[in-house]
Write a protein that holds these residues in place. Structure first.
Motif, short mmCIF file in Angstrom:
data_model
loop_
_atom_site.label_atom_id
_atom_site.label_comp_id
_atom_site.label_asym_id
_atom_site.label_seq_id
_atom_site.Cartn_x
_atom_site.Cartn_y
_atom_site.Cartn_z
N UNK A 246 -29.79 69.35 15.06
CA UNK A 246 -31.52 68.48 15.34
C UNK A 246 -31.62 67.81 16.86
N UNK A 247 -30.46 67.85 17.38
CA UNK A 247 -30.54 66.92 19.07
C UNK A 247 -31.17 65.87 18.97
N UNK A 248 -30.91 65.22 18.40
CA UNK A 248 -31.02 63.88 18.43
C UNK A 248 -30.06 62.57 17.53
N UNK A 249 -28.61 62.92 17.29
CA UNK A 249 -28.34 62.09 17.17
C UNK A 249 -28.45 62.02 15.70
N UNK A 250 -28.33 62.76 14.15
CA UNK A 250 -28.98 62.53 13.39
C UNK A 250 -29.49 61.47 13.35
N UNK A 251 -30.59 61.62 13.79
CA UNK A 251 -31.56 59.72 13.56
C UNK A 251 -33.59 60.08 13.32
N UNK A 252 -33.59 61.25 14.50
CA UNK A 252 -35.73 61.72 14.06
C UNK A 252 -35.50 61.96 12.02
N UNK A 253 -37.04 62.42 12.53
CA UNK A 253 -37.64 62.61 11.41
C UNK A 253 -38.91 63.02 11.87
N UNK A 254 -38.98 64.11 12.41
CA UNK A 254 -39.98 64.62 13.01
C UNK A 254 -40.67 65.80 13.39
N UNK A 255 -41.67 66.65 13.79
CA UNK A 255 -41.45 68.10 14.46
C UNK A 255 -42.64 68.25 15.45
N UNK A 256 -41.82 69.13 16.66
CA UNK A 256 -42.59 69.48 17.50
C UNK A 256 -42.82 71.03 17.37
N UNK B 196 -37.04 67.90 14.31
CA UNK B 196 -36.37 66.85 13.75
C UNK B 196 -36.33 66.42 13.20
N UNK B 197 -35.58 66.21 12.52
CA UNK B 197 -35.04 66.22 10.83
C UNK B 197 -33.01 65.72 10.79
N UNK B 198 -32.94 64.62 11.59
CA UNK B 198 -31.48 64.16 11.69
C UNK B 198 -31.23 63.24 10.78
N UNK B 199 -32.73 62.78 10.68
CA UNK B 199 -31.93 61.61 9.46
C UNK B 199 -32.00 61.74 7.93
N UNK B 200 -33.13 63.22 7.63
CA UNK B 200 -33.32 63.81 7.01
C UNK B 200 -31.57 63.45 6.53
N UNK B 201 -30.83 64.63 7.18
CA UNK B 201 -29.69 65.78 7.10
C UNK B 201 -28.80 64.69 6.95
N UNK B 202 -28.61 64.04 7.70
CA UNK B 202 -27.59 62.85 7.52
C UNK B 202 -27.85 62.15 5.96
#
Length: 229
Positions: free
Chosen positions: A140-150, A160-166
């Motif tokens: 996700x490129x953001x340490x399993x912490x993001x929840x957004x789109x670009x 950018x869905x690192x939080x959801x992935x985790x």
């Protein structure tokens, strides 16, 4: 002009090393770990089930993945979850490039060999060799912490869905036995180390009080300054 004599130190070192290896064999013995250690095992990739429906996707929209190796014996009810590192992407261009690699797309992920803290060799990894071990891939490129789109420079969507992935991977692994753990360790390196610190409290809260839960962040503390020197 005088010619320098050849440096034979490396050759002597190699000869001595070979001799040390051969002497035990000549006596009917074998050097420790040369024949006793189990061969490294390739651990297959498991793609997260229902990733699109959960919105838990890699940068390019593909489902994230993890590698699970089952424990045995005294480690059958112990679990080690390792969050992969790999730095961050900080611009749309950088993240778009990353989406075409295994750090941004499961299309490029392959089976891996477990080593270090994930090794199954008791002599190399006496504390965790027979635990259930999970290596969560970082995409996700953001340490399993993001929840957004670009938006990438070419107009495609970056997820950018690192939080959801985790959260989704942990939930899936809980159903595969993590929920019944007697000991659980959340760990990660670099960007995964930072993610370990971010999610430690949430991870611990998933278990009853009697379960021993620890978090180990390896190289996950980043000081927000340009240069210290």
């Amino acid at each position: 002009q005088r010619r320098r004599a050849p440096d034979c130190r490396h050759a002597w070192g190699l000869s001595v090393a070979v001799l040390l290896l051969l002497l035990p064999s000549a006596a009917g013995l074998h050097p420790p770990m040369m024949f006793c250690a189990p061969p490294p095992e390739t651990v297959p990739l498991t793609l997260l089930a229902g990733a699109q429906e959960k919105g838990a996707v890699c940068l390019d929209g593909t489902p994230p993945g993890y590698h699970l190796q089952r424990g045995s014996g005294t480690g059958a009810n112990n679990w080690l979850i390792h969050l992969q590192g790999g730095g961050w992407c900080s611009t749309a261009k950088d993240c778009s490039s990353r989406s075409n690699s295994d750090l941004g797309s499961s299309n490029f992920m392959k089976p891996i060999l477990f080593a270090g803290i994930l090794s199954s060799d008791q002599q190399l990894n006496p504390d965790f060799y027979n635990w259930n071990k999970v290596y969560v891939r970082y995409c996700d490129g953001g340490s399993f912490s993001g929840d957004a789109e670009g938006q990438a420079p070419d107009g495609s969507t970056l997820h950018f869905r690192g939080l959801r992935i985790y959260e989704a991977v942990i939930d899936e692994v809980m159903e595969k036995g993590l929920a019944n753990a007697t000991q659980a360790l959340l760990t990660g390196c670099s960007a995964g180390g930072l993610a370990t610190m971010l999610h430690c409290d949430d991870f611990s809260a998933k278990f009853p009080q009697e379960v021993s839960v620890k978090c180990l962040a390896d190289a996950g503390f980043f000081i927000d300054v340009f240069c210290l020197i």
